[in-house]
Design a protein around this motif. Sequence first.
Motif, PDB file in Angstrom:
ATOM      1  N   LEU A   8     -12.278  -0.548  23.381  1.00  0.00           N
ATOM      2  CA  LEU A   8     -12.202  -1.765  24.189  1.00  0.00           C
ATOM      3  C   LEU A   8     -11.312  -2.794  23.513  1.00  0.00           C
ATOM      4  CD1 LEU A   8     -13.176  -3.441  26.612  1.00  0.00           C
ATOM      5  CD2 LEU A   8     -15.131  -4.146  25.220  1.00  0.00           C
ATOM      6  N   PHE A  11      -7.679  -1.972  23.872  1.00  0.00           N
ATOM      7  CA  PHE A  11      -7.184  -2.341  25.205  1.00  0.00           C
ATOM      8  C   PHE A  11      -7.018  -3.854  25.319  1.00  0.00           C
ATOM      9  CE2 PHE A  11      -8.167  -3.802  29.526  1.00  0.00           C
ATOM     10  CZ  PHE A  11      -7.123  -3.195  30.215  1.00  0.00           C
ATOM     11  N   LEU A  14      -3.941  -4.931  23.529  1.00  0.00           N
ATOM     12  CA  LEU A  14      -2.745  -4.585  24.295  1.00  0.00           C
ATOM     13  C   LEU A  14      -2.532  -5.563  25.446  1.00  0.00           C
ATOM     14  CD1 LEU A  14      -0.426  -2.596  24.901  1.00  0.00           C
ATOM     15  CD2 LEU A  14      -2.037  -1.288  26.303  1.00  0.00           C
ATOM     16  N   ALA A  15      -3.587  -5.781  26.251  1.00  0.00           N
ATOM     17  CA  ALA A  15      -3.482  -6.667  27.416  1.00  0.00           C
ATOM     18  C   ALA A  15      -3.167  -8.097  26.995  1.00  0.00           C
ATOM     19  CB  ALA A  15      -4.787  -6.629  28.211  1.00  0.00           C
ATOM     20  N   GLY A 232      -3.075  -2.764  19.245  1.00  0.00           N
ATOM     21  CA  GLY A 232      -2.810  -3.073  20.646  1.00  0.00           C
ATOM     22  C   GLY A 232      -1.996  -4.349  20.785  1.00  0.00           C
TER      23      GLY A 232
END
Length: 274
Positions: A8, A11, A14-15, A232
């Motif tokens: 999580l 991610f 990254l986002a 990320g």
Amino acid sequence: MFVAIALLFLFIGLAAGVVGSIAGLGGGIFFVPALLFFANLYMPGSMQPHTAAATSLIVIAVTALSSSISYLKQKKVDLQSALLFFIGSAPGAIVGVYLNTLLETNQFTLLFGLFQLCMFVVLMVKDKIKPRQLHWDVKRHFIDSEGNEYEYGYSRWMAILVAFFVGITSSLFGVGGGVLMVPAMMILFRFPPHIAAATSMLVILFSAVVGSITNISHGYINWMNAAMLGPGAWAGGQLGAFVANKMKGKTIVLLLRVLILGVAVQMIGETIFR
């Protein structure tokens, strides 16, 4: 649980890296809430506000370094302006670290949300504020890929003063300072959106490094969580700079507004209903 949290965080890194790089924010508006909620979910009580801000700030340095490299290659960074802003943001970042330790969790969350809400209001009225050339000591010009020419500038003392408060915000809330720097550059100094976002990322990098060194000396950083977010964030910083190069300035401003309002509502709501 740990593996799920690690994926999580990868991610989220990254986002946040992508969106933060596009809007010139650094990604801290995502990192801080994520750390306060998810880190405490798998390890209750492990993440206090000053730890979340410190951990977020060092991950922001990773995002800012990644995206700044790309923006410098695209020649969208106003290096002269970034260095001037850094003169003010560096001492501000150190002050922000110490102020952060004085806040309790509820106070931190509420102030963070109210701060974001204020920035949303500023961005909403930005286009209604008539730009004024207030005795600029420095005048800059930029021609975008479509041939549009922009003129912007600032007085040195005002730029340093604004950057000082950006530096405080950067370390106090662990957001990198872009949430204040980008609107200030666009409203006060008439920076084009693309140049504001790119230049902001370099200023964020400088401020985040200074703030992180101070945090490291006090042992505030949770290195495990930083390590989960870092990869990320690096990839997101590169991708975000690439995507921003394809976007129009108005789209970047719209994205900035939506992000700030969403986080403001979430943080204020969390305080009220806790």
